[in-house]
Design a protein around this motif. Structure first.
Motif, PDB file in Angstrom:
ATOM      1  N   GLY A  71       0.822  -1.111   0.053  1.00  0.00           N
ATOM      2  CA  GLY A  71       0.155  -0.025  -0.059  1.00  0.00           C
ATOM      3  C   GLY A  71       0.735   1.204  -0.104  1.00  0.00           C
ATOM      4  O   GLY A  71       0.115   2.365   0.011  1.00  0.00           O
ATOM      5  N   VAL A  72       2.044   1.235  -0.115  1.00  0.00           N
ATOM      6  CA  VAL A  72       3.088   2.391  -0.150  1.00  0.00           C
ATOM      7  C   VAL A  72       3.607   2.415  -1.415  1.00  0.00           C
ATOM      8  O   VAL A  72       3.684   3.770  -1.750  1.00  0.00           O
ATOM      9  CB  VAL A  72       4.159   2.069   1.208  1.00  0.00           C
ATOM     10  N   ALA A  73       4.097   1.271  -1.946  1.00  0.00           N
ATOM     11  CA  ALA A  73       4.741   1.631  -3.051  1.00  0.00           C
ATOM     12  C   ALA A  73       4.869   0.173  -3.810  1.00  0.00           C
ATOM     13  O   ALA A  73       4.921  -0.786  -3.200  1.00  0.00           O
ATOM     14  CB  ALA A  73       6.293   2.044  -3.091  1.00  0.00           C
ATOM     15  N   SER A  74       5.280   0.114  -5.261  1.00  0.00           N
ATOM     16  CA  SER A  74       5.377  -0.999  -5.993  1.00  0.00           C
ATOM     17  C   SER A  74       6.711  -1.604  -5.874  1.00  0.00           C
ATOM     18  O   SER A  74       7.787  -0.562  -5.792  1.00  0.00           O
ATOM     19  CB  SER A  74       4.718  -1.123  -7.375  1.00  0.00           C
ATOM     20  N   VAL A  75       7.018  -2.777  -5.732  1.00  0.00           N
ATOM     21  CA  VAL A  75       8.237  -3.240  -5.489  1.00  0.00           C
ATOM     22  C   VAL A  75       8.663  -4.405  -6.181  1.00  0.00           C
ATOM     23  O   VAL A  75       8.021  -5.502  -6.555  1.00  0.00           O
ATOM     24  CB  VAL A  75       8.463  -3.828  -3.865  1.00  0.00           C
ATOM     25  N   ARG A  76       9.937  -4.460  -6.861  1.00  0.00           N
ATOM     26  CA  ARG A  76      10.375  -5.615  -7.797  1.00  0.00           C
ATOM     27  C   ARG A  76      11.789  -5.930  -7.197  1.00  0.00           C
ATOM     28  O   ARG A  76      12.747  -5.424  -7.001  1.00  0.00           O
ATOM     29  CB  ARG A  76      10.670  -5.115  -9.132  1.00  0.00           C
ATOM     30  N   LEU A  77      11.541  -7.404  -6.651  1.00  0.00           N
ATOM     31  CA  LEU A  77      12.740  -7.787  -6.006  1.00  0.00           C
ATOM     32  C   LEU A  77      13.474  -8.770  -6.588  1.00  0.00           C
ATOM     33  O   LEU A  77      12.926  -9.320  -7.794  1.00  0.00           O
ATOM     34  CB  LEU A  77      12.008  -8.664  -4.489  1.00  0.00           C
TER      35      LEU A  77
END
Length: 564
Positions: free
Chosen positions: A101-107
């Protein structure tokens, strides 16, 4: 048992004994020892990421965080296989659950939602070769100014002790951009530039304080000193990195959407030798307390005098501000590169030394700051009837023109405004040719910073009559002389006798230093962090070699041959 089988049995027994000896020396076998302390491993990477809400500032999709592992020991700096300092399974866990809900993340690695696990087996000294992966962060439809979360990175592995890493992510925080700079018309070397330093907060939140950092390369200085600034001057090491750095702290609240300027322009003084030097500055949303850690990175000295202050500016045009603010100055200075040749005499079979000269008559230095130190090439032909037996190590044999062999010598940059270099060439006179003449030349370039191109050419003259003219400067061969250093009756650039283009010289080194004070000698092939087992293997090889000699001697004493 035949002699051959006896040798085979002896060899295997000796190899086994020596291998055991090597392993014991390495501590890998032998008496029981206390369990070693775990190897400390530090997880490294950016520990803070600020995400902008300004859609127009999309960066290319590169990871903002690049994770690595820092392991004690001297980092390998050589050729060949990199020796590990640890072998065994380990895992790195990346937990970005707080960013839901804060940011999109690509791990990286094996990711399951907002959690990823990266596996490895070998670790190397330092952190260059211990890459884990990158993390890419972007705002999404749910992102709002002030949203915050932390990515937690941990590790585990038998025999290892990991120091974790926390990465704080803030959305829509303060975002400071810098007032653009422009070069005033007519600025000359030695002049002082009044820099209109300022900032604008285009972020979604106020900033409680700001830090101004500015830098001037070697030809730039800052005559004023301020009480809320600290200064560090670098006068040693590579010329590329010499100059002055400053950090100034401002406790002011920098309001979102507002612009500010210094209450007085920042004075930037250029030296008489300055040419394409760099002045750059930037503001960051860092409070005065956090600025202490920035000053700890260098030997900063506190400034004196009144504080440098900010004032709010109304009606500022957002187009006048950008992320980067830097300027090359001045752009109108010049330098004079000069080559000097040599006039030599000798009989057939003599070896003579041509001391070729290169110098910068100034007034400007060649900074090469944008290129990172691009070298300058000097071509050297060989006089007819002569052969090069030794050349400077910064020179290599090459085809310098169609049908003309010679040498290409490199001069490193940056180059000081008064630099002088010598390129000694040893020449063996195989055949006396009266007035033999060979050209030494700088590139025929269109360079507005070079003030005098007439001395960009020089000559090597062998057994001249004195009527050939000066060996320095000029564009053609003298009467009766030859300017043929090539394969058609000219000199030879290498031979079976004497040297073959190595050793002796003091010319600039294109692969290493700067300032024009070059060094000779090759790069030593070095390594670091060798494991003890390698030492055992060396003992094994040495022991086998010695044993083989003793065996063959004994065999010869009993009438045997020398073949196995």
């Amino acid at each position: 048992m035949t002699l051959k089988s006896a040798w085979r049995t002896w060899f295997l027994r000796s190899a086994g004994l020596l291998a055991a000896t090597g392993l014991a020396a390495a501590g890998l076998v032998g008496t029981a020892q206390a369990a070693p302390a775990p190897l400390p491993v530090k997880i490294t990477g950016e520990d803070r990421v600020d995400l902008s809400l300004n859609a127009g500032d999309e960066e290319d999709p590169e990871p903002q965080v690049r994770l690595r592992l820092n392991v004690p020991g001297e980092e390998f700096d050589g050729d060949g296989v990199i020796p590990p300092v640890f072998t065994g399974e380990y895992k790195i866990r990346i937990d970005a659950s707080e960013l839901a809900g804060v940011a999109s993340v690509r791990l990286p690695c094996d990711a399951d939602g907002l959690v990823a696990v990266c596996s490895g087996y070998e670790l190397y000294a330092g952190e260059t070769y211990n890459r884990v992966g990158g993390i890419r962060l972007d705002i999404d439809d749910d992102s709002q100014a002030g949203d915050f979360g932390t990515i937690k990175v941990t590790g585990e592995g038998e025999g290892l002790e990991f120091a974790p890493l926390d990465i704080d992510v803030l959305v829509g925080g303060p975002e400071l951009v810098n007032h653009q700079l422009s070069l005033p018309a007519g600025l000359q070397a030695g002049d002082t530039y009044a820099a209109p330093v300022g900032l604008r907060n285009k972020g979604g939140m106020d900033s409680e304080g700001a830090v101004l950092r500015f830098h001037g390369s070697r030809g730039v200085s800052f005559p004023d000193s301020y009480g809320n600034c600290a200064y560090a001057e670098t006068t040693t090491g590579s010329l590329l990195h010499q100059g002055t750095d400053a950090i100034c702290t401002f406790p002011d609240t920098i309001k979102a959407g507002s612009a500010y300027a210094l209450t007085e322009p920042l004075k930037v003084k250029t030296a008489d030798f300055a040419l394409y030097d760099i002045f750059t500055y930037s503001f960051t949303a860092v409070g005065p307390a956090e600025a202490k850690s920035l000053r700890a990175a260098k030997d900063y000295q506190p400034g004196s005098g009144p504080d440098l202050k900010l004032k709010e500016v109304s009606g500022a045009d957002p187009a006048d501000y950008s992320r980067y603010a830097e300027l090359d100055l001045p752009t109108t200075n010049t330098y004079d590169l000069e080559l000097t040749g040599a006039s030599l005499k000798g009989a057939a079979g003599d070896t003579v030394t041509a001391e070729l000269g290169f110098r910068n008559n100034g007034p400007a230095w060649i900074s090469s700051l944008r290129s990172g130190g691009e070298p300058i090439g000097v071509t050297v032909e060989v006089p007819e009837g002569a052969k090069v037996t030794k050349a400077p190590t910064s020179c290599r044999e090459t085809d310098i023109a169609e049908g003309t062999k010679g040498y290409l010598c490199w001069v490193s940059t940056p180059l000081l405004e008064d630099a002088e270099l010598s390129f000694p060439f040893e020449l063996r006179i195989d055949r006396v040719v009266a007035g033999a003449k060979a050209k030494v030349a700088l590139p025929d370039w269109d360079n507005p910073s070079e003030s005098d191109k007439s001395n960009d050419t020089a000559w090597i003259v062998l057994n001249g009559s004195g009527d050939e003219g000066s060996t320095d400067g000029g564009t053609g061969s003298a009467d009766g002389g030859t300017s043929n250093g090539g394969t058609s009756g000219g000199g030879s650039s290498s031979g079976t006798d004497g040297g073959s283009g190595s050793g002796g010289g003091t010319g600039g080194d294109a692969s290493g230093g700067d300032s024009g004070a070059g060094t000779d000698g090759g790069l030593a092939l070095t390594g670091a962090g060798g494991v003890t087992l390698l030492a055992g293997a060396a003992v094994l090889a040495l022991g086998l070699g010695t044993g083989l000699v003793l065996f063959l001697r004994r065999r010869a004493a009993h009438g045997g041959g020398t073949t196995a």
